[in-house]
Motif scaffolding. Structure first.
Motif, short mmCIF file in Angstrom:
data_model
loop_
_atom_site.label_atom_id
_atom_site.label_comp_id
_atom_site.label_asym_id
_atom_site.label_seq_id
_atom_site.Cartn_x
_atom_site.Cartn_y
_atom_site.Cartn_z
N LEU A 186 1.38 -1.10 -0.32
CA LEU A 186 -0.13 0.31 -0.25
C LEU A 186 1.09 1.38 0.31
CD1 LEU A 186 -3.09 1.48 0.15
CD2 LEU A 186 -3.14 1.15 3.01
N SER A 187 1.94 1.31 0.59
CA SER A 187 2.83 2.47 0.74
C SER A 187 3.38 2.70 -0.39
CB SER A 187 3.61 1.84 1.88
OG SER A 187 3.55 2.22 3.09
N LEU A 188 3.95 1.91 -1.16
CA LEU A 188 4.21 1.35 -2.95
C LEU A 188 3.35 2.24 -3.67
CD1 LEU A 188 6.45 0.98 -4.65
CD2 LEU A 188 5.56 -1.20 -5.01
N ALA A 189 2.04 1.61 -3.60
CA ALA A 189 1.75 2.39 -4.19
C ALA A 189 0.85 3.78 -3.98
CB ALA A 189 -0.40 1.71 -4.30
N ARG A 190 1.04 4.18 -2.64
CA ARG A 190 1.00 5.84 -2.23
C ARG A 190 1.75 6.76 -2.76
NH1 ARG A 190 -3.56 7.59 0.18
NH2 ARG A 190 -1.86 9.26 1.28
N LEU A 191 2.92 5.43 -3.17
CA LEU A 191 4.06 6.50 -3.19
C LEU A 191 4.00 6.81 -5.41
CD1 LEU A 191 6.95 6.91 -2.53
CD2 LEU A 191 8.10 4.83 -3.77
N VAL A 192 2.93 5.10 -5.56
CA VAL A 192 3.25 5.93 -7.09
C VAL A 192 1.67 7.08 -7.29
CG1 VAL A 192 2.10 4.52 -9.34
CG2 VAL A 192 3.74 3.49 -7.87
N LEU A 193 0.84 7.38 -6.92
CA LEU A 193 -0.15 8.22 -6.52
C LEU A 193 0.30 9.00 -6.39
CD1 LEU A 193 -2.53 6.23 -5.13
CD2 LEU A 193 -2.66 6.82 -7.62
#
Length: 465
Positions: A96-103
């Motif tokens: 989830l942290s990786l996804a939010r990094l992409v966002l």
């Protein structure tokens, strides 16, 4: 009118900005229940967005000049959609942290390019209001996130997945639009630039006004010939613009706005609202205030000007944050109402002034040849301090209490009044080319004045060739 279509499409990036920052507020308690999150993990996950935006803004500052405004926004749209799908399918906090990094990377790109795209397309007399559409979209995105949180109260995956929808809409909208006339001129695509000006202004291709605007842009582009460098950005011409851009974002972020947006339910709990559903409804109310007052700011920005609106915003934010600090420091239930009033007043002051104006002025003050680089640097400062505020807020509250944290934010806003008075210029109604001529004249940027009407003379600090 085409310019309004351009502003609305580009502002979808602002909606995504607000949505992806605000959606975490309603998802946090569900993530706590499923994964068990300590304060450090919470800080990492929530601050992944501004951390990713640091790099997005830094790279977009270069890409926006080489690839164009439109292509960078198209790339950001794809990242928004991909990040939403990745977040919805996360199997743990790391993913989830990786996804939010992409966002965050997408937000960093879009937050630089969308205001620039609007600013370079808008007529001077409407530029402030049109660029402010981006900030309005941010507030609508935050409110939309809160409403999605309410609609999908039991499913954090659905909350995150919804963000893919506006991502696809942004891609579709930008795909159908042209790049800005100013960028097209720098690429020697004069015919396309003329077509773009005529389309945006609603004028025939052979119009005298179209030719005059194109010639003015071309003259400025010719004087700026060559790719902007770091030496030029920090040189005597562009440095005053850099101070304004970085300074406004520093003050905006250190006023604590993102701590309020990310942790609004926590703030309401500390103020005495015990039920999670009541906290969420109260947070939605704050989102509504944010939207309404942003509309008020849009109505004022081209009427009373940038500096008076900044002074009003900083003074109002300092006063309201002081009210919250006093109420929170005393821990008296009798002062809970004072805290809520202060919070509403703070959101109002921010939405009218401190929210839109840094984005507007960042897109106005830099010379054309270092505009991408300058805006990238200002955005880098914005996201750096955003990350600092979001990551530090839960730790600061644990050590200083809510009262102490808001007292610090109040002092920052008081310093903002002084900054606005001594440093910030009045760019209201001034063509971008005239702002650049004033910078090159060597006069202090804060002495910039609005271009006089026809027959009233020339702009102070510059002459029209």
């Amino acid at each position: 009118m085409m310019i309004y279509v351009i502003a609305i499409v580009a502002a979808i990036a602002g909606f995504l900005f607000g949505f992806d920052e605000g959606v975490i507020a309603g998802a946090l308690h569900l993530l706590h229940a499923q994964f068990g999150i300590d304060p450090v993990m919470e800080g990492v996950m929530t601050s992944a967005v501004p951390f990713g935006a640091l790099f997005g803004a830094l790279l977009a500052g270069r890409w926006v000049d080489a690839l164009g405004r439109r292509k960078v926004l198209l790339a950001a749209a794809l990242l928004f959609a991909a990040g939403a799908v990745l977040a919805a399918s996360a199997n743990g906090i790391a993913m989830l942290s990786l996804a939010r990094l992409v966002l965050g990377f997408a937000i960093g790109m879009a937050s630089l390019v969308a205001p620039l795209y609007i600013s370079e397309s808008a007529p001077p007399e409407k530029r402030g209001m049109l660029v402010s559409v981006y900030q309005l979209a941010i507030t609508l995105g935050i409110l939309g996130a809160y409403l999605i949180n309410l609609a999908f109260a039991g499913s954090w995956r659905s909350m995150f997945l919804f963000g893919a929808v506006p991502g696809v809409a942004l891609f579709a909208g930008m795909y159908m639009l042209r790049d800005t006339p100013r960028w097209l001129v720098t690429q020697n695509r004069t015919r396309e630039a003329r077509t773009a000006i005529a389309s945006i202004r609603g004028l025939p291709l052979g119009s005298v006004r179209v030719d005059a605007e194109l010639q003015d842009i071309a003259r400025t582009a010719e004087s700026d010939k060559g790719r902007g460098s770091w030496a030029e950005l920090f040189g005597p011409v562009a440095r005053p613009a850099l101070v304004v851009g970085i300074g406004l974002f520093l003050l905006q972020q250190l006023s604590g706005i993102n701590a309020v947006i990310y942790y609004a339910p926590v703030v309401f709990r500390e103020a005495g609202f015990d039920s999670a559903s009541v906290q969420l409804m109260a947070t939605i109310g704050i989102g509504v205030v944010n939207v309404v007052m942003t509309v008020v700011g849009m109505a004022l920005i081209d009427r009373i000007g940038r500096r008076p609106l900044l002074l009003l915003g900083f003074a109002g934010a300092a006063l309201s944050l002081g009210m919250i600090a006093i109420a929170a420091a005393t821990e008296s239930t009798a002062l809970d109402t004072l805290a809520i009033i202060g919070l509403v007043l703070y959101i109002s002051a921010f939405a009218v002034s401190l929210g839109p104006l840094p984005w507007v002025m960042m897109a106005e003050v830099f010379p054309l040849n270092v505009r991408g680089l300058g805006m990238g640097t200002a955005s880098l400062a914005n996201w750096g301090f955003n990350f600092l505020v979001v990551f530090s807020f839960p730790l600061m509250v644990a050590h200083l209490g809510l009262g102490g944290v808001f007292a610090i934010y109040a002092l920052v806003c008081a310093a903002g009044v002084i900054f606005a008075l001594r440093v910030v210029p009045e760019t209201n109604g001034v063509p971008l080319e005239d702002i650049e001529r004033h910078l090159r004249s060597g006069q202090p940027l804060r002495t910039l004045k609005r271009a006089p009407a026809a027959g009233e003379g020339i702009l102070l600090g510059g002459s029209r060739p």
